[in-house]
Scaffold this motif. Structure first.
Motif, PDB file in Angstrom:
ATOM      1  N   UNK A  90       0.865  -1.176   0.000  1.00  0.00           N
ATOM      2  CA  UNK A  90       0.000   0.000   0.000  1.00  0.00           C
ATOM      3  C   UNK A  90       0.896   1.217   0.000  1.00  0.00           C
ATOM      4  N   UNK A  91       0.518   2.254  -0.718  1.00  0.00           N
ATOM      5  CA  UNK A  91       1.264   3.500  -0.735  1.00  0.00           C
ATOM      6  C   UNK A  91       0.418   4.609  -0.130  1.00  0.00           C
ATOM      7  N   UNK A  92       0.899   5.186   0.963  1.00  0.00           N
ATOM      8  CA  UNK A  92       0.208   6.275   1.636  1.00  0.00           C
ATOM      9  C   UNK A  92       1.127   7.484   1.676  1.00  0.00           C
ATOM     10  N   UNK A  93       0.569   8.686   1.871  1.00  0.00           N
ATOM     11  CA  UNK A  93       1.417   9.865   1.945  1.00  0.00           C
ATOM     12  C   UNK A  93       1.096  10.690   3.180  1.00  0.00           C
ATOM     13  N   UNK A  94       2.131  11.361   3.672  1.00  0.00           N
ATOM     14  CA  UNK A  94       2.006  12.266   4.809  1.00  0.00           C
ATOM     15  C   UNK A  94       2.750  13.552   4.479  1.00  0.00           C
ATOM     16  N   UNK A  95       2.414  14.622   5.180  1.00  0.00           N
ATOM     17  CA  UNK A  95       3.065  15.905   4.943  1.00  0.00           C
ATOM     18  C   UNK A  95       4.461  15.986   5.534  1.00  0.00           C
ATOM     19  N   UNK A  96       4.707  15.325   6.666  1.00  0.00           N
ATOM     20  CA  UNK A  96       6.006  15.373   7.345  1.00  0.00           C
ATOM     21  C   UNK A  96       6.398  13.949   7.724  1.00  0.00           C
ATOM     22  N   UNK A  97       7.259  13.349   6.917  1.00  0.00           N
ATOM     23  CA  UNK A  97       7.640  11.956   7.113  1.00  0.00           C
ATOM     24  C   UNK A  97       8.426  11.758   8.408  1.00  0.00           C
ATOM     25  N   UNK A  98       9.285  12.707   8.747  1.00  0.00           N
ATOM     26  CA  UNK A  98      10.065  12.569   9.978  1.00  0.00           C
ATOM     27  C   UNK A  98       9.158  12.592  11.206  1.00  0.00           C
ATOM     28  N   UNK A 122      10.984  11.327  -0.558  1.00  0.00           N
ATOM     29  CA  UNK A 122      11.264  10.810   0.786  1.00  0.00           C
ATOM     30  C   UNK A 122      10.304   9.663   1.064  1.00  0.00           C
ATOM     31  N   UNK A 123      10.868   8.501   1.427  1.00  0.00           N
ATOM     32  CA  UNK A 123      10.068   7.291   1.623  1.00  0.00           C
ATOM     33  C   UNK A 123      10.431   6.580   2.918  1.00  0.00           C
ATOM     34  N   UNK A 124       9.484   5.745   3.344  1.00  0.00           N
ATOM     35  CA  UNK A 124       9.665   4.879   4.493  1.00  0.00           C
ATOM     36  C   UNK A 124       8.787   3.656   4.252  1.00  0.00           C
ATOM     37  N   UNK A 125       9.338   2.478   4.434  1.00  0.00           N
ATOM     38  CA  UNK A 125       8.547   1.250   4.363  1.00  0.00           C
ATOM     39  C   UNK A 125       8.403   0.691   5.767  1.00  0.00           C
ATOM     40  N   UNK A 126       7.180   0.227   6.071  1.00  0.00           N
ATOM     41  CA  UNK A 126       6.920  -0.438   7.337  1.00  0.00           C
ATOM     42  C   UNK A 126       6.055  -1.653   7.084  1.00  0.00           C
ATOM     43  N   UNK A 127       5.873  -2.465   8.118  1.00  0.00           N
ATOM     44  CA  UNK A 127       5.012  -3.646   8.017  1.00  0.00           C
ATOM     45  C   UNK A 127       3.859  -3.497   8.997  1.00  0.00           C
ATOM     46  N   UNK A 128       2.671  -3.903   8.533  1.00  0.00           N
ATOM     47  CA  UNK A 128       1.520  -3.920   9.428  1.00  0.00           C
ATOM     48  C   UNK A 128       1.626  -5.176  10.302  1.00  0.00           C
ATOM     49  N   UNK A 129       0.696  -5.404  11.231  1.00  0.00           N
ATOM     50  CA  UNK A 129       0.802  -6.575  12.109  1.00  0.00           C
ATOM     51  C   UNK A 129       0.773  -7.917  11.379  1.00  0.00           C
ATOM     52  N   UNK A 130       0.312  -7.924  10.121  1.00  0.00           N
ATOM     53  CA  UNK A 130       0.263  -9.154   9.329  1.00  0.00           C
ATOM     54  C   UNK A 130       1.480  -9.284   8.422  1.00  0.00           C
ATOM     55  N   UNK A 131       2.444  -8.364   8.564  1.00  0.00           N
ATOM     56  CA  UNK A 131       3.681  -8.286   7.781  1.00  0.00           C
ATOM     57  C   UNK A 131       3.465  -7.827   6.348  1.00  0.00           C
ATOM     58  N   UNK A 132       2.325  -7.182   6.062  1.00  0.00           N
ATOM     59  CA  UNK A 132       2.105  -6.569   4.761  1.00  0.00           C
ATOM     60  C   UNK A 132       2.921  -5.288   4.673  1.00  0.00           C
ATOM     61  N   UNK A 133       3.478  -5.016   3.495  1.00  0.00           N
ATOM     62  CA  UNK A 133       4.286  -3.823   3.302  1.00  0.00           C
ATOM     63  C   UNK A 133       3.416  -2.597   3.093  1.00  0.00           C
ATOM     64  N   UNK A 134       3.791  -1.502   3.773  1.00  0.00           N
ATOM     65  CA  UNK A 134       3.127  -0.208   3.612  1.00  0.00           C
ATOM     66  C   UNK A 134       4.236   0.808   3.350  1.00  0.00           C
ATOM     67  N   UNK A 135       4.147   1.496   2.209  1.00  0.00           N
ATOM     68  CA  UNK A 135       5.089   2.553   1.884  1.00  0.00           C
ATOM     69  C   UNK A 135       4.455   3.880   2.271  1.00  0.00           C
ATOM     70  N   UNK A 136       5.217   4.711   2.973  1.00  0.00           N
ATOM     71  CA  UNK A 136       4.751   6.031   3.340  1.00  0.00           C
ATOM     72  C   UNK A 136       5.667   7.033   2.652  1.00  0.00           C
ATOM     73  N   UNK A 137       5.066   7.935   1.864  1.00  0.00           N
ATOM     74  CA  UNK A 137       5.792   8.927   1.068  1.00  0.00           C
ATOM     75  C   UNK A 137       5.501  10.307   1.636  1.00  0.00           C
ATOM     76  N   UNK A 138       6.492  11.163   1.630  1.00  0.00           N
ATOM     77  CA  UNK A 138       6.282  12.549   2.058  1.00  0.00           C
ATOM     78  C   UNK A 138       5.776  13.354   0.869  1.00  0.00           C
ATOM     79  N   UNK A 139       4.659  14.058   1.074  1.00  0.00           N
ATOM     80  CA  UNK A 139       4.086  14.853  -0.026  1.00  0.00           C
ATOM     81  C   UNK A 139       4.598  16.271   0.010  1.00  0.00           C
TER      82      UNK A 139
END
Length: 139
Positions: A90-98, A122-139
């Protein structure tokens, strides 16, 4: 030709309540709807005999994420790496990644600290509790 557009992005989970807690409480997504689907038409559509699906739809700012827990549950699969053919995330975005990263609970698994790619993204990958990958991008 029919105009095709996105409706939702689905993630199959083994524990719907735990997944909802993560996506709602950690990522801040609002729960839009919860429902169960069963019956012969559903089983035939998903090609799982006797299937029942418990669903939650979450609002990801214009995109809908669908979490679904199936009964019967499918076979265990190893967690995918992002470079494995067929891998998805999943690809999600936030205003301030830090600030987002700093606010994550300590038990959330991240692949690294936030990074800036060659393209300046600017990117960050994390895993949800089921180990699915979630990418978070700074907008």
């Amino acid at each position: 030709m029919t105009n095709v557009r996105a409706h939702h992005f689905g993630v199959t989970v083994t524990d719907l309540e735990r997944a909802i807690e993560f996506y709602r409480d950690v990522l801040g997504l609002a729960v839009l709807d919860r429902f169960t689907v069963a019956g012969e038409a559903f089983s035939a559509a998903v090609d799982v005999e006797g299937a029942t699906g418990r669903f939650a739809h979450l609002d990801a700012g214009g995109a809908r994420i669908e979490l679904v827990e199936y009964d019967p549950e499918g076979d265990e699969r190893p967690a995918a790496s992002v470079n494995r053919p067929g891998a998805k995330h999943l690809g999600l975005e936030v205003g301030d990644l830090d600030a987002f990263y700093d606010g994550l609970p300590g038990d959330v698994e991240t692949m690294s600290e936030p990074r800036t790619t060659e393209s300046g993204t600017r990117i960050l990958f994390l895993r949800d509790p089921e180990e699915n990958l979630v990418e978070v991008i700074e907008s």
